[in-house]
Scaffold this motif. Structure first.
Motif, PDB file in Angstrom:
ATOM      1  N   ASP A  31       0.858  -1.191   0.000  1.00 53.55           N
ATOM      2  CA  ASP A  31       0.000   0.000   0.000  1.00 53.55           C
ATOM      3  C   ASP A  31       0.890   1.236   0.000  1.00 53.55           C
ATOM      4  OD1 ASP A  31      -1.835   1.994   0.326  1.00 53.55           O
ATOM      5  OD2 ASP A  31      -2.802   1.136   2.092  1.00 53.55           O
ATOM      6  N   VAL A  32       0.795   2.054  -1.056  1.00 44.25           N
ATOM      7  CA  VAL A  32       1.692   3.206  -1.194  1.00 44.25           C
ATOM      8  C   VAL A  32       1.322   4.341  -0.246  1.00 44.25           C
ATOM      9  CG1 VAL A  32       2.233   2.677  -3.594  1.00 44.25           C
ATOM     10  CG2 VAL A  32       0.302   4.191  -3.054  1.00 44.25           C
ATOM     11  N   TYR A  33       0.147   4.245   0.452  1.00 43.10           N
ATOM     12  CA  TYR A  33      -0.238   5.284   1.408  1.00 43.10           C
ATOM     13  C   TYR A  33       0.321   5.009   2.809  1.00 43.10           C
ATOM     14  CZ  TYR A  33      -3.353   7.342  -2.035  1.00 43.10           C
ATOM     15  OH  TYR A  33      -3.855   7.959  -3.166  1.00 43.10           O
ATOM     16  N   ARG A  34       1.091   3.910   2.935  1.00 45.71           N
ATOM     17  CA  ARG A  34       1.755   3.629   4.205  1.00 45.71           C
ATOM     18  C   ARG A  34       2.989   4.521   4.345  1.00 45.71           C
ATOM     19  NH1 ARG A  34      -0.274  -0.751   6.638  1.00 45.71           N
ATOM     20  NH2 ARG A  34      -1.327  -2.336   5.374  1.00 45.71           N
ATOM     21  N   THR A  35       3.368   4.759   5.605  1.00 49.92           N
ATOM     22  CA  THR A  35       4.590   5.516   5.870  1.00 49.92           C
ATOM     23  C   THR A  35       5.786   4.557   5.934  1.00 49.92           C
ATOM     24  OG1 THR A  35       4.263   5.340   8.251  1.00 49.92           O
ATOM     25  CG2 THR A  35       3.323   7.277   7.150  1.00 49.92           C
ATOM     26  N   VAL A  36       6.976   5.115   5.915  1.00 51.10           N
ATOM     27  CA  VAL A  36       8.197   4.304   5.958  1.00 51.10           C
ATOM     28  C   VAL A  36       8.288   3.520   7.263  1.00 51.10           C
ATOM     29  CG1 VAL A  36      10.731   4.399   5.982  1.00 51.10           C
ATOM     30  CG2 VAL A  36       9.432   5.832   4.375  1.00 51.10           C
ATOM     31  N   ILE A  37       7.949   4.164   8.392  1.00 52.70           N
ATOM     32  CA  ILE A  37       8.025   3.481   9.682  1.00 52.70           C
ATOM     33  C   ILE A  37       7.014   2.346   9.753  1.00 52.70           C
ATOM     34  CG2 ILE A  37       6.466   5.140  10.766  1.00 52.70           C
ATOM     35  CD1 ILE A  37       9.452   3.345  12.417  1.00 52.70           C
ATOM     36  N   ASP A  38       5.855   2.537   9.149  1.00 55.40           N
ATOM     37  CA  ASP A  38       4.845   1.481   9.131  1.00 55.40           C
ATOM     38  C   ASP A  38       5.330   0.301   8.299  1.00 55.40           C
ATOM     39  OD1 ASP A  38       2.501   0.138   9.549  1.00 55.40           O
ATOM     40  OD2 ASP A  38       1.390   1.195   7.990  1.00 55.40           O
ATOM     41  N   LEU A  39       5.999   0.562   7.185  1.00 51.43           N
ATOM     42  CA  LEU A  39       6.531  -0.510   6.356  1.00 51.43           C
ATOM     43  C   LEU A  39       7.624  -1.282   7.096  1.00 51.43           C
ATOM     44  CD1 LEU A  39       6.707  -1.970   3.626  1.00 51.43           C
ATOM     45  CD2 LEU A  39       8.298  -0.180   2.856  1.00 51.43           C
ATOM     46  N   LYS A  40       8.491  -0.597   7.825  1.00 56.03           N
ATOM     47  CA  LYS A  40       9.547  -1.270   8.589  1.00 56.03           C
ATOM     48  C   LYS A  40       8.948  -2.195   9.653  1.00 56.03           C
ATOM     49  CE  LYS A  40      13.267   2.163   8.135  1.00 56.03           C
ATOM     50  NZ  LYS A  40      14.180   3.076   8.866  1.00 56.03           N
ATOM     51  N   MET A  41       7.917  -1.749  10.322  1.00 61.15           N
ATOM     52  CA  MET A  41       7.303  -2.567  11.364  1.00 61.15           C
ATOM     53  C   MET A  41       6.674  -3.824  10.776  1.00 61.15           C
ATOM     54  SD  MET A  41       5.627   0.472  13.704  1.00 61.15           S
ATOM     55  CE  MET A  41       4.980  -0.653  14.923  1.00 61.15           C
ATOM     56  N   ARG A  42       6.146  -3.756   9.566  1.00 61.10           N
ATOM     57  CA  ARG A  42       5.578  -4.932   8.935  1.00 61.10           C
ATOM     58  C   ARG A  42       6.681  -5.878   8.431  1.00 61.10           C
ATOM     59  NH1 ARG A  42       0.250  -5.178   7.893  1.00 61.10           N
ATOM     60  NH2 ARG A  42      -0.991  -3.325   8.427  1.00 61.10           N
ATOM     61  N   LEU A  43       7.791  -5.293   7.959  1.00 63.25           N
ATOM     62  CA  LEU A  43       8.904  -6.133   7.499  1.00 63.25           C
ATOM     63  C   LEU A  43       9.648  -6.778   8.657  1.00 63.25           C
ATOM     64  CD1 LEU A  43      10.365  -3.855   4.652  1.00 63.25           C
ATOM     65  CD2 LEU A  43       9.030  -5.971   4.385  1.00 63.25           C
ATOM     66  N   GLU A  44       9.494  -6.212   9.850  1.00 65.20           N
ATOM     67  CA  GLU A  44      10.165  -6.762  11.032  1.00 65.20           C
ATOM     68  C   GLU A  44       9.764  -8.209  11.260  1.00 65.20           C
ATOM     69  OE1 GLU A  44      10.454  -5.805  15.849  1.00 65.20           O
ATOM     70  OE2 GLU A  44       9.463  -4.413  14.488  1.00 65.20           O
ATOM     71  N   ARG A  45       8.489  -8.546  11.031  1.00 66.51           N
ATOM     72  CA  ARG A  45       8.026  -9.915  11.243  1.00 66.51           C
ATOM     73  C   ARG A  45       8.505 -10.861  10.149  1.00 66.51           C
ATOM     74  NH1 ARG A  45       3.270  -6.873  12.245  1.00 66.51           N
ATOM     75  NH2 ARG A  45       2.423  -7.523  10.221  1.00 66.51           N
ATOM     76  N   ILE A  46       8.886 -10.297   8.998  1.00 62.88           N
ATOM     77  CA  ILE A  46       9.296 -11.143   7.871  1.00 62.88           C
ATOM     78  C   ILE A  46      10.789 -11.451   7.915  1.00 62.88           C
ATOM     79  CG2 ILE A  46       9.436 -11.279   5.353  1.00 62.88           C
ATOM     80  CD1 ILE A  46       6.980  -9.469   5.257  1.00 62.88           C
ATOM     81  N   VAL A  47      11.624 -10.447   8.144  1.00 59.98           N
ATOM     82  CA  VAL A  47      13.082 -10.627   8.083  1.00 59.98           C
ATOM     83  C   VAL A  47      13.695 -10.798   9.462  1.00 59.98           C
ATOM     84  CG1 VAL A  47      13.251  -9.383   5.909  1.00 59.98           C
ATOM     85  CG2 VAL A  47      13.489  -8.132   8.062  1.00 59.98           C
ATOM     86  N   GLY A  48      12.944 -10.530  10.541  1.00 61.65           N
ATOM     87  CA  GLY A  48      13.454 -10.717  11.896  1.00 61.65           C
ATOM     88  C   GLY A  48      14.404  -9.644  12.361  1.00 61.65           C
ATOM     89  N   ILE A  49      14.372  -8.467  11.781  1.00 54.80           N
ATOM     90  CA  ILE A  49      15.226  -7.349  12.191  1.00 54.80           C
ATOM     91  C   ILE A  49      14.342  -6.308  12.865  1.00 54.80           C
ATOM     92  CG2 ILE A  49      16.805  -5.551  11.431  1.00 54.80           C
ATOM     93  CD1 ILE A  49      17.468  -7.265   9.020  1.00 54.80           C
ATOM     94  N   PRO A  50      14.687  -5.833  14.072  1.00 51.33           N
ATOM     95  CA  PRO A  50      13.895  -4.774  14.710  1.00 51.33           C
ATOM     96  C   PRO A  50      13.817  -3.553  13.799  1.00 51.33           C
ATOM     97  CG  PRO A  50      15.457  -5.699  16.262  1.00 51.33           C
ATOM     98  CD  PRO A  50      15.840  -6.255  14.917  1.00 51.33           C
ATOM     99  N   HIS A  51      12.674  -2.874  13.827  1.00 54.56           N
ATOM    100  CA  HIS A  51      12.472  -1.754  12.903  1.00 54.56           C
ATOM    101  C   HIS A  51      13.432  -0.603  13.184  1.00 54.56           C
ATOM    102  CE1 HIS A  51      10.072  -0.506  16.399  1.00 54.56           C
ATOM    103  NE2 HIS A  51      10.312   0.732  16.002  1.00 54.56           N
ATOM    104  N   ASN A  52      13.870  -0.459  14.451  1.00 58.30           N
ATOM    105  CA  ASN A  52      14.814   0.610  14.746  1.00 58.30           C
ATOM    106  C   ASN A  52      16.243   0.252  14.354  1.00 58.30           C
ATOM    107  OD1 ASN A  52      15.014  -1.346  16.704  1.00 58.30           O
ATOM    108  ND2 ASN A  52      15.245   0.081  18.427  1.00 58.30           N
ATOM    109  N   LYS A  53      16.468  -1.024  13.930  1.00 56.63           N
ATOM    110  CA  LYS A  53      17.780  -1.458  13.443  1.00 56.63           C
ATOM    111  C   LYS A  53      17.757  -1.706  11.940  1.00 56.63           C
ATOM    112  CE  LYS A  53      19.770  -1.733  17.537  1.00 56.63           C
ATOM    113  NZ  LYS A  53      20.928  -0.885  17.915  1.00 56.63           N
ATOM    114  N   MET A  54      16.720  -1.259  11.292  1.00 53.91           N
ATOM    115  CA  MET A  54      16.516  -1.573   9.875  1.00 53.91           C
ATOM    116  C   MET A  54      16.711  -0.335   9.014  1.00 53.91           C
ATOM    117  SD  MET A  54      13.083  -3.154   8.092  1.00 53.91           S
ATOM    118  CE  MET A  54      12.956  -4.412   9.363  1.00 53.91           C
ATOM    119  N   ARG A  55      17.300  -0.557   7.839  1.00 56.59           N
ATOM    120  CA  ARG A  55      17.444   0.483   6.824  1.00 56.59           C
ATOM    121  C   ARG A  55      16.805  -0.006   5.536  1.00 56.59           C
ATOM    122  NH1 ARG A  55      23.731   2.645   7.430  1.00 56.59           N
ATOM    123  NH2 ARG A  55      23.419   3.850   9.346  1.00 56.59           N
ATOM    124  N   LEU A  56      16.135   0.941   4.846  1.00 62.43           N
ATOM    125  CA  LEU A  56      15.493   0.616   3.576  1.00 62.43           C
ATOM    126  C   LEU A  56      16.061   1.505   2.479  1.00 62.43           C
ATOM    127  CD1 LEU A  56      11.732   0.297   4.668  1.00 62.43           C
ATOM    128  CD2 LEU A  56      13.441  -1.498   4.481  1.00 62.43           C
TER     129      LEU A  56
END
Length: 599
Positions: free
Chosen positions: A534-559
């Motif tokens: 969904d392109v109306y999501r924010t970057v922080i929201d996308l990181k939090m969703r990817l956290e469950r997929i890749v196993g990296i905390p969102h505050n330790k993640m770079r996109l």
């Protein structure tokens, strides 16, 4: 209650008390110097004395000295109830141009002012909420030849009882005040014919009542000196087919009538015969029309046709007042009066033929409709005139009207708007708070466009100036609005605008909003996976969703965002801002987002 002179002295200090005299020996006087203007010798040119409980003029000699320079007088919300006192006040103001008498119960008769009272310079007269009757209005108009602006708002006028013609505009209706007027049971199925004797008996009763009220019993002719009821009866030889005329307040009283009275009655019957009145029916309301000269109080109603628009409401022939047209009045304010029929407003147009401003806000007008043409204008026409010739358009008596306020009325159709477009000089129009707008399935901007397109000569609508560009856009929008509708639903204005702009192509519906969901390739190390995002999501929201997929905390993640079209020309762009929405990166299907872990 104070007089006008006392109110002036209290407010302006004109004629202050004399403080000279021996001081009290027990008082200690302290002398100080205070600059002070002397008392006014005369009051200002604009004299405002609102809500001062003034009920009379006061000393004439003092008023003459102190008020001779007054040009504008505001006496609203006082206790003035006698026109004699008003004229006494104005008598000592020879330069008066504006008078406001609002909220003074001046409902008494207007007696001619003294010859010394000069009202020839009076240009504006405000009589709002004074409950002034129409006979008094008619009398006042005679004394103010230079009047240009008249305010008659909030006076509870249900009808306009002054006009410039003898007969009512409908011509064929002859009625009086109806309280409990009914026909017999037999009349419901078959209308009776009019016999002259019924009319004469009615006239006898009315004439007797009038003479008794005037205290002139000597003029009543005894029944033994005139035709009795048997000789008056026409035995059915002179009847108007299909018409029943019923006297008000039926009585068996026999009163005398003169030969002139009989001639008047015969003239009335002759006129009614020529008009071929329709059949009568049951009537029970307070609606009336006017009467022919010399006729008695009666009613002729149409059983099968709608004649509601031809009836005068809440008035009688005795209340009806003929007046001369006042060509000086240019502005008339008639706000808040419970007038419902446009035919009543047309009377104002006849009395004030040069109106350029008319305010009818908060009047429950139902329509701006055509009205029957006054009989006087048709007197020279042949009997073969068409129905259109017998009906006057709503703008017939408003040829000079440039400003019209119809806000908060009960107008409910677009046809009334089309009739307003026919007013030849109408440039400024206010039509807010109509019931019509509540049932329109359009925005306020679209309604304004439809109004502008229907009103080709209006230059200011609801207070906003109509520019050339706005009018062209509105007319084109009007064409496109009706082009897909059935031809029967298209107003005449549609064909006029087609001739002006030609046939237009429908507008293409272009949606410039970004796609809501796109397919993105997410890369993390050696793992690549395509997912819908969904392109109306924010970057922080996308990181939090990817956290469950890749196993990296969102505050330790770079996109990092990689544009598929610019992959070879520029490198990945780090998505640094956590609250930035994805569509702001112009993300499209096929682009890539690289996931990395902070070190």
């Amino acid at each position: 209650m104070p007089s006008l002179l006392e109110a002036i002295e209290e407010k302006y200090g004109v004629g202050c008390c004399d403080f000279s005299g021996p001081p009290d020996p027990q008082e200690q006087l302290v002398s100080i110097f205070v600059p002070k203007l002397p008392p006014l010798v005369s009051v200002p040119q604009l004299l405002v004395l609102n809500d001062c409980d003034i009920d009379c003029a006061g000393s004439e000699e003092d008023l003459k000295k102190k008020c001779h320079t007054v040009r504008e007088l505001d006496l609203a919300q006082n206790k003035l109830a006698n026109w004699n006192e008003v004229f006494r006040i104005l008598e000592h103001m020879p330069r008066i141009e504006f008078v406001n008498l609002s909220k003074n119960l001046l409902n008494g008769p207007v007696i001619a002012p003294p010859q010394t009272t000069c009202l020839k310079q009076l240009k504006s007269l405000v009589l709002n909420n004074t409950r002034l009757d129409w006979e008094s209005v008619e009398s006042l108009l005679k004394y103010v030849p230079a009047l240009q602006e008249l305010h008659l708002s909030l006076n509870d006028y249900r009808n306009v009882l002054i006009d410039t013609i003898d007969d009512d505009y409908c011509g064929m209706m002859i009625t009086s005040d109806l309280d409990d007027l009914t026909l017999g049971d037999d009349d419901d199925d078959k209308p009776e014919e009019l016999c002259q004797c019924k009319l004469i008996k009615t006239h006898q009763y009315q004439q007797q009542q009038q003479r008794l009220n005037n205290g002139n019993e000597n003029n009543i002719i005894n029944s033994d000196t005139i035709l009795n009821s048997n000789t008056l009866c026409c035995n059915g030889t002179n009847k108007i087919s299909g018409t029943e005329l019923i006297p008000i307040g039926a009585s068996t009283t026999t009163a005398g009538i003169t030969r002139t009275d009989i001639q008047n009655i015969e003239t009335t019957i002759s006129k009614m015969t020529e008009l071929k009145l329709p059949s009568a029916t049951h009537v029970k309301d307070n609606s009336v029309a006017s009467s022919y000269p010399g006729s008695s109080s009666m009613i002729a109603c149409d059983k099968h046709n709608n004649v509601e628009s031809y009836k005068r409401s809440d008035s009688t022939s005795s209340m009806y007042k003929k007046t001369e047209a006042h060509s000086g009045v240019r502005k008339l304010h008639f706000t808040g009066n419970p007038v419902q029929d446009w035919s009543e407003i047309c009377r104002l147009g006849r009395v004030f033929p040069n109106l350029d401003t008319l305010v009818l806000a908060n009047c429950p007008l139902k329509a701006v409709e055509a009205v029957p043409r006054p009989p006087s204008s048709n007197s020279d026409k042949s009997s073969n005139t068409t129905d259109d010739e017998d009906v006057a358009p709503p703008h017939e008596f408003f040829k000079n009207l440039a400003f019209l306020n119809l806000s908060s009325t009960k107008i409910n159709t677009w046809d009334d708007v089309d009739r307003l477009a026919q007013f030849p000089n109408l440039k400024n129009l206010r039509v807010q708070n109509w019931p019509l707008w509540d049932k329109c399935d359009s925005t306020e901007y679209e309604r304004r466009q439809l109004l502008i397109a229907r009103l080709p000569y209006v230059q200011t609508l609801n207070g906003g100036v109509v520019t050339t560009e706005e009018r062209e856009d509105a007319e084109r929008a009007f064409i496109r609005y009706y082009m897909d509708k059935p031809e029967s639903d298209r107003p005449a204005r549609y064909n006029e605008l087609i001739a002006k702009h030609g046939k237009l192509d429908p507008l293409v519906n272009i949606d410039l909003r970004p796609e809501k969901r796109v397919k993105i390739t997410f890369t993390y190390g050696d793992i690549c996976e395509v997912r819908s995002c969904d392109v109306y999501r924010t970057v922080i929201d996308l990181k939090m969703r990817l956290e469950r997929i890749v196993g990296i905390p969102h505050n330790k993640m770079r996109l990092y965002y990689v544009d598929q079209d610019l992959r070879d020309h520029q490198g990945p762009e780090e998505m640094k801002y956590p609250h930035k929405r994805l569509y702001s990166y112009n993300i499209q299907s096929g682009d890539e987002i690289i996931i990395d872990q902070k070190r």
